[in-house]
Scaffold this motif. Structure first.
Motif, mmCIF file in Angstrom:
data_model
loop_
_atom_site.group_PDB
_atom_site.id
_atom_site.type_symbol
_atom_site.label_atom_id
_atom_site.label_comp_id
_atom_site.label_asym_id
_atom_site.label_seq_id
_atom_site.Cartn_x
_atom_site.Cartn_y
_atom_site.Cartn_z
ATOM 1 N N GLY A 53 3.264 -0.600 -5.900
ATOM 2 C CA GLY A 53 2.482 -1.085 -7.034
ATOM 3 C C GLY A 53 3.150 -0.694 -8.327
ATOM 4 N N THR A 54 2.654 -1.233 -9.398
ATOM 5 C CA THR A 54 3.229 -0.956 -10.711
ATOM 6 C C THR A 54 2.971 0.481 -11.142
ATOM 7 N N SER A 55 3.660 0.868 -12.164
ATOM 8 C CA SER A 55 3.370 2.120 -12.841
ATOM 9 C C SER A 55 1.921 2.067 -13.311
ATOM 10 N N SER A 56 1.221 3.176 -13.195
ATOM 11 C CA SER A 56 -0.175 3.325 -13.622
ATOM 12 C C SER A 56 -1.183 2.578 -12.751
ATOM 13 N N SER A 57 -0.748 2.110 -11.570
ATOM 14 C CA SER A 57 -1.676 1.375 -10.700
ATOM 15 C C SER A 57 -2.546 2.295 -9.853
ATOM 16 N N GLY A 58 -2.237 3.583 -9.807
ATOM 17 C CA GLY A 58 -3.066 4.512 -9.048
ATOM 18 C C GLY A 58 -2.461 4.962 -7.726
ATOM 19 N N LYS A 59 -1.186 4.717 -7.531
ATOM 20 C CA LYS A 59 -0.529 5.115 -6.275
ATOM 21 C C LYS A 59 -0.537 6.624 -6.099
ATOM 22 N N THR A 60 -0.149 7.354 -7.111
ATOM 23 C CA THR A 60 -0.055 8.807 -6.998
ATOM 24 C C THR A 60 -1.412 9.434 -6.699
ATOM 25 N N THR A 61 -2.447 9.045 -7.449
ATOM 26 C CA THR A 61 -3.758 9.635 -7.215
ATOM 27 C C THR A 61 -4.308 9.240 -5.847
ATOM 28 N N THR A 62 -3.995 8.035 -5.392
ATOM 29 C CA THR A 62 -4.417 7.612 -4.056
ATOM 30 C C THR A 62 -3.677 8.415 -2.989
ATOM 31 N N CYS A 63 -2.381 8.606 -3.155
ATOM 32 C CA CYS A 63 -1.599 9.391 -2.186
ATOM 33 C C CYS A 63 -2.105 10.829 -2.117
ATOM 34 N N GLU A 64 -2.371 11.415 -3.266
ATOM 35 C CA GLU A 64 -2.873 12.794 -3.289
ATOM 36 C C GLU A 64 -4.252 12.890 -2.655
ATOM 37 N N ALA A 65 -5.105 11.893 -2.904
ATOM 38 C CA ALA A 65 -6.435 11.871 -2.283
ATOM 39 C C ALA A 65 -6.302 11.717 -0.766
ATOM 40 N N PHE A 66 -5.339 10.901 -0.330
ATOM 41 C CA PHE A 66 -5.120 10.729 1.108
ATOM 42 C C PHE A 66 -4.667 12.040 1.747
ATOM 43 N N GLN A 67 -3.769 12.754 1.078
ATOM 44 C CA GLN A 67 -3.308 14.042 1.619
ATOM 45 C C GLN A 67 -4.475 15.003 1.824
ATOM 46 N N LYS A 68 -5.426 15.010 0.915
ATOM 47 C CA LYS A 68 -6.601 15.891 1.040
ATOM 48 C C LYS A 68 -7.525 15.439 2.166
ATOM 49 N N LEU A 69 -7.612 14.130 2.368
ATOM 50 C CA LEU A 69 -8.546 13.547 3.323
ATOM 51 C C LEU A 69 -8.024 13.570 4.767
ATOM 52 N N TRP A 70 -6.731 13.353 4.941
ATOM 53 C CA TRP A 70 -6.159 13.199 6.282
ATOM 54 C C TRP A 70 -6.220 14.525 7.027
ATOM 55 N N HIS A 71 -6.446 14.468 8.317
ATOM 56 C CA HIS A 71 -6.673 15.661 9.141
ATOM 57 C C HIS A 71 -5.410 16.436 9.492
ATOM 58 N N GLU A 72 -4.252 15.928 9.153
ATOM 59 C CA GLU A 72 -2.990 16.622 9.429
ATOM 60 C C GLU A 72 -2.196 16.760 8.126
ATOM 61 N N PRO A 73 -1.317 17.766 8.055
ATOM 62 C CA PRO A 73 -0.443 17.845 6.881
ATOM 63 C C PRO A 73 0.358 16.543 6.762
ATOM 64 N N THR A 74 0.353 15.961 5.590
ATOM 65 C CA THR A 74 0.991 14.663 5.361
ATOM 66 C C THR A 74 2.057 14.804 4.291
ATOM 67 N N TYR A 75 3.247 14.272 4.587
ATOM 68 C CA TYR A 75 4.330 14.302 3.623
ATOM 69 C C TYR A 75 4.159 13.137 2.651
ATOM 70 N N TYR A 76 4.252 13.432 1.364
ATOM 71 C CA TYR A 76 4.123 12.434 0.300
ATOM 72 C C TYR A 76 5.493 12.252 -0.341
ATOM 73 N N ALA A 77 6.104 11.082 -0.128
ATOM 74 C CA ALA A 77 7.425 10.768 -0.679
ATOM 75 C C ALA A 77 7.249 9.818 -1.855
ATOM 76 N N SER A 78 7.815 10.174 -2.990
ATOM 77 C CA SER A 78 7.629 9.394 -4.206
ATOM 78 C C SER A 78 8.951 9.099 -4.887
ATOM 79 N N ASN A 79 9.163 7.825 -5.240
ATOM 80 C CA ASN A 79 10.376 7.488 -5.980
ATOM 81 C C ASN A 79 10.387 8.194 -7.333
ATOM 82 N N ASP A 80 9.214 8.378 -7.949
ATOM 83 C CA ASP A 80 9.158 9.084 -9.237
ATOM 84 C C ASP A 80 9.681 10.516 -9.119
#
Length: 183
Positions: free
Chosen positions: A11-38
């Motif tokens: 998605g574009t810059s400012s579309s909410g990808k980072t906050t969604t990824c971080e929310a997913f990491q908190k929600l998912w039942h296993e440690p999740t790796y978050y890879a970001s081009n930024d």
């Protein structure tokens, strides 16, 4: 540990990808790796990122290195969520090629341009105009397996939808089509 498909958000810059990824990491039942081009890009010093004459030549190899690293990260076996702004078809092709040995769910992160521009101004850490420039490109290079709307839904709601997607057992096909069309 069960191997789940990689969630690949575009998605574009400012579309909410980072906050969604971080929310997913908190929600998912296993440690999740978050890879970001930024995160790859911001390893460059600010004076390079702020210089229009230097930035493009510095970014090209960094972005390609990010794409190539994805398969190595995925091979670690942790659940993985990727945050990207695919500004060119070549970048998408590189990502699909790098992740050819993995199941990937390609997720479009959608948000109306007016809201993107509002968020971009409110953030203050992005070049004004990026969201508009990117909105004209980012979503035109391939069909998604799934889409989320970050204007209508909170990051936590989007993360919940991604969790439900993974738990559904659905397999991704978008990256397979991209590889077939570019073979």
């Amino acid at each position: 540990m069960r191997r789940y498909p990689i969630l690949f958000l575009n998605g574009t810059s400012s579309s909410g990808k980072t906050t969604t990824c971080e929310a997913f990491q908190k929600l998912w039942h296993e440690p999740t790796y978050y890879a970001s081009n930024d995160k790859f890009i911001f390893m460059l010093p600010p004076h390079v990122l702020q210089c229009d004459a230097i930035r493009p030549d510095a970014l090209r190899p960094i972005i390609t290195a990010f794409h190539q690293s994805l398969s190595h990260i995925a091979a670690c076996g942790l659940p993985m969520i990727v945050d990207h702004v695919l500004e060119s078809e070549q970048w998408l092709i590189e990502c699909a090629a790098s992740l050819r040995d993995f199941d990937v769910l390609f997720v479009g992160v959608k948000c109306p341009l007016q809201e993107l521009e509002r968020r971009e101004l409110a953030r203050g850490d992005r070049q004004v105009g990026f969201a508009q420039m990117q909105s004209e490109r980012v979503h035109r290079y391939g069909e998604y397996d799934f889409e989320i709307d970050t204007h209508r839904n909170t990051p936590e709601e989007c993360a919940q939808r991604l969790k439900e997607l993974l738990l559904s057992g659905r397999k991704g096909s978008a990256f397979d089509r991209i590889r077939q069309n570019n073979a």
